[in-house]
Design a protein around this motif. Structure first.
Motif, mmCIF file in Angstrom:
data_model
loop_
_atom_site.group_PDB
_atom_site.id
_atom_site.type_symbol
_atom_site.label_atom_id
_atom_site.label_comp_id
_atom_site.label_asym_id
_atom_site.label_seq_id
_atom_site.Cartn_x
_atom_site.Cartn_y
_atom_site.Cartn_z
ATOM 1 N N GLY A 181 37.672 46.524 39.079
ATOM 2 C CA GLY A 181 36.400 47.073 38.593
ATOM 3 C C GLY A 181 35.801 46.332 37.419
ATOM 4 O O GLY A 181 34.598 46.441 37.189
ATOM 5 N N ASN B 214 45.444 42.013 40.174
ATOM 6 C CA ASN B 214 44.070 42.096 39.672
ATOM 7 C C ASN B 214 43.129 41.946 40.858
ATOM 8 O O ASN B 214 42.982 40.859 41.408
ATOM 9 N N LEU B 215 42.514 43.056 41.258
ATOM 10 C CA LEU B 215 41.628 43.043 42.429
ATOM 11 C C LEU B 215 40.181 42.944 41.973
ATOM 12 O O LEU B 215 39.793 43.530 40.959
ATOM 13 N N THR C 74 31.122 47.031 45.490
ATOM 14 C CA THR C 74 31.042 48.103 46.484
ATOM 15 C C THR C 74 30.565 47.538 47.829
ATOM 16 O O THR C 74 30.992 47.982 48.890
ATOM 17 N N ASP D 208 27.924 37.701 40.442
ATOM 18 C CA ASP D 208 29.053 37.363 39.559
ATOM 19 C C ASP D 208 29.175 35.855 39.421
ATOM 20 O O ASP D 208 29.104 35.135 40.419
ATOM 21 N N LYS E 103 29.226 46.965 32.982
ATOM 22 C CA LYS E 103 30.178 48.027 33.289
ATOM 23 C C LYS E 103 30.374 48.859 32.030
ATOM 24 O O LYS E 103 30.680 48.318 30.959
ATOM 25 N N ARG F 58 29.420 51.006 37.127
ATOM 26 C CA ARG F 58 28.443 49.932 37.268
ATOM 27 C C ARG F 58 27.059 50.446 36.858
ATOM 28 O O ARG F 58 26.595 51.443 37.382
HETATM 29 P P1 AMP Z 1 31.476 48.098 41.731
HETATM 30 O O1 AMP Z 1 30.478 47.864 42.817
HETATM 31 O O2 AMP Z 1 31.207 49.314 40.911
HETATM 32 O O3 AMP Z 1 32.880 48.051 42.247
HETATM 33 O O4 AMP Z 1 31.327 46.885 40.724
HETATM 34 C C1 AMP Z 1 31.480 45.581 41.169
HETATM 35 C C2 AMP Z 1 31.414 44.632 40.022
HETATM 36 O O5 AMP Z 1 32.460 44.893 39.085
HETATM 37 C C3 AMP Z 1 31.629 43.197 40.438
HETATM 38 O O6 AMP Z 1 30.461 42.622 40.972
HETATM 39 C C4 AMP Z 1 32.077 42.568 39.127
HETATM 40 O O7 AMP Z 1 30.976 42.303 38.286
HETATM 41 C C5 AMP Z 1 32.922 43.680 38.506
HETATM 42 N N1 AMP Z 1 34.354 43.508 38.835
HETATM 43 C C6 AMP Z 1 35.066 44.192 39.743
HETATM 44 N N2 AMP Z 1 36.360 43.803 39.718
HETATM 45 C C7 AMP Z 1 36.474 42.827 38.798
HETATM 46 C C8 AMP Z 1 37.564 42.006 38.303
HETATM 47 N N3 AMP Z 1 38.806 42.144 38.737
HETATM 48 N N4 AMP Z 1 37.274 41.094 37.358
HETATM 49 C C9 AMP Z 1 36.011 40.950 36.896
HETATM 50 N N5 AMP Z 1 34.958 41.701 37.291
HETATM 51 C C10 AMP Z 1 35.179 42.636 38.235
#
Ligand code: AMP
Length: 512
Positions: free
Chosen positions: A279, A301-302, A306, A389, A410, A415
């Motif tokens: 996240g 680390n995933l 969404t 990203d 975040k 988000r």
């Molecule tokens: P969401 O759609 O709420 O899951 O948010 C997605 C966004 O969270 C991604 O486009 C990234 O900007 C950020 N994100 C999710 N996982 C990571 C991670 N492991 N490292 C860095 N940013 C992350």
């Protein structure tokens, strides 16, 4: 179709066959076996299927009805649409209308929101299992007798769920995810780990946040038990010794909060075997502190938006990693069936630039096609989703996350598009220019807003009005008004100056 998918709810059926008679869900004092939860699901799925419902809102949280309702919507051949019971009324109605809901499953926590939504629904569209005293009497329907009265024909291309995320145009935007997208994620994540019956998964994240899909379906897909924890429990994990959680899903913000609050004592989480961080960027310092608290835990680390069904890349952190505490842990390599492309500002492949995705897990477009504008790239005859990203390809650790190319942030794992907050504030303070910024702090950034021009307003007035539309995590922590726009030499809003002002004001709020 096999018991392991590709329909999302088939992962639950798989758990039921892996752990016959075993526990599936633990909420408060109540533990339900797979069979018991299955009966709850059937009782809700029966009437939904009989009425041919297509889009089912789940206005419920942390209750048996919430989990059974989600599974029931799928089993009935409908698309599940999680709704936050504490969402502000205008947001709830906007989401319900945009989603085209034709039924809602509600629990006691959704009673207030139901009053807001009721005018949108006809008779028999509201299913409530555990509303003790239905405020709206006759219009509420109770679950039917268990039994697969109707088994609708289903396809992996059907929508499994619709999640709403913050939208930069001012309204939440709907992300439709198909069974085959999310099942590909579940299969990939299960293949990375050795989850099994007897594992105890934490369930912390709201169903409106897709990380919850990982909590639910990785637990059930491996015959494990889901342990529902409230926010207070999640903030004191070491006190949960009785639960003996073995698999944690956590946002780095949660772990950082625990660390700052002194609640990650070395060795305090001895039962944890696996921790999935997702996240937000994970720093090496946070990974180290977690590892000290949970020395037996593997840390994965995933990464994923969404739009690509929960997570689509991953990197196993190695505790021998000697990077400095503030370094970001790589997001690693794509999951099977997911393809990555890194492009520069001209859309040309590069080693550093915006990450684009396509493949099994990636959605085909937003609920509102107008939102697709600018979000897809055509390259080498393929359609790629532009994540926003910024990443770098690192020969040692796969992809490294460098930050965002836009104004998405975040906040405590949620988000947030700064544009959505600005649009909501503009709507309640007509005539004002609005600048929404983030100001850093140890536990993550805070939102702040400066209103410039228009009628003089106070923070309380503006936030009071905005509360009908913005959820708590989107509310600026600090808001102030100035009579005229604050501009730099180029005639643009001087955001660095406003940020300094906000930092001073926040510091004085904290010290007073
Ligand atoms: P969401 O759609 O709420 O899951 O948010 C997605 C966004 O969270 C991604 O486009 C990234 O900007 C950020 N994100 C999710 N996982 C990571 C991670 N492991 N490292 C860095 N940013 C992350």
């Amino acid at each position: 179709m096999g018991a392991d998918g590709p329909l999302l709810d088939h992962w639950f059926d798989r758990g039921r066959s892996l752990a016959p008679g075993g526990p599936a869900l633990c909420v408060g004092q109540q533990t339900l076996t797979y069979d018991a939860l299955d009966r709850e699901v059937s009782a809700l799925a029966g009437p939904l299927a009989a009425d041919g419902r297509r889009r089912v809102g789940i206005l419920a949280a942390r209750s048996v009805t919430a989990y059974a309702g989600f599974l029931a919507a799928l089993r009935a051949g409908a698309c599940a649409v999680p709704l936050a019971p504490d969402a502000p009324p205008d947001r709830l109605t906007a989401v319900a209308a945009a989603a085209g809901l034709d039924a809602v499953v509600v629990d006691a926590s959704g009673a207030a929101g139901l009053a807001t939504l009721l005018p949108l629904f006809g008779p028999d569209a509201i299913l409530a299992a555990d509303l003790p005293d239905p405020p709206l009497g006759a219009r509420i329907r109770r679950p039917g007798p268990p039994g697969p009265a109707h088994a609708p024909a289903r396809h992996p291309d059907d929508l499994a769920y619709l999640m709403f995320t913050s939208g930069s145009t001012g309204a939440p935007k709907g992300v439709p995810i198909r069974h085959r997208n999310v099942s590909a994620f579940v299969r990939a994540a299960l293949d990375r780990h050795d989850f099994r019956p007897g594992d105890r998964f934490s369930q912390i994240h709201e169903l409106t946040f897709d990380l919850s899909m990982s909590e639910l379906f990785l637990a059930w897909g491996s015959g494990a038990c889901l342990h529902v924890l409230n926010r207070l429990q999640a903030l004191a994990p070491a006190r949960l010794a009785g639960r003996r959680i073995t698999v944690w899903h956590a946002t780095p913000s949660l772990a950082a909060s625990l660390r700052i609050a002194g609640r990650l004592d070395p060795g305090s989480l001895p039962d944890v075997r696996t921790t999935l961080f997702c996240g937000e960027p994970l720093t090496t310092g946070t990974a180290r502190a977690w590892h000290a608290a949970a020395p037996g835990s593997l840390i994965d680390n995933l990464y994923g938006p969404t739009e690509a069904a929960v997570a689509c890349t991953g990197h196993r952190w190695d505790d021998a990693d000697d990077a400095p505490d503030d370094a970001t842990v790589p997001i690693g390599e794509p999951f099977p069936g997911v393809h990555t492309l890194v492009v520069d500002e001209d859309g040309t492949p590069a080693d550093t630039g915006e990450l684009c995705l396509r493949g099994a897990q990636v959605f085909t477009g937003y609920l509102d096609p107008a939102e697709d504008e600018g979000r897809f790239l055509d390259h080498a005859g393929q359609r790629w989703y532009r994540t926003g990203d910024r990443v770098r390809r690192d020969p040692g650790g796969g992809l490294v996350h460098l930050g965002r190319a836009d104004s998405q942030v975040k906040i405590q794992g949620y988000r947030v598009e700064l544009g959505e907050v600005a649009a909501a504030l503009r709507a309640v303070a007509p005539g004002a220019e609005v600048a929404v910024l983030t100001v850093g702090s140890g536990t993550g950034p805070h939102l702040v807003a400066c209103l410039m021009g228009g009628e003089p307003v106070t923070q309380a007035e503006v936030l009071g009005r905005a509360a009908r539309r913005l959820p708590a995590y989107m509310m600026p922590r600090l808001l102030w008004w100035v009579p005229a726009p604050v501009l730099n030499a180029n005639g643009k809003v001087d955001r660095p100056y406003l940020r300094r002002v906000a930092e001073r004001r926040l510091a004085s709020m904290q010290s007073s």
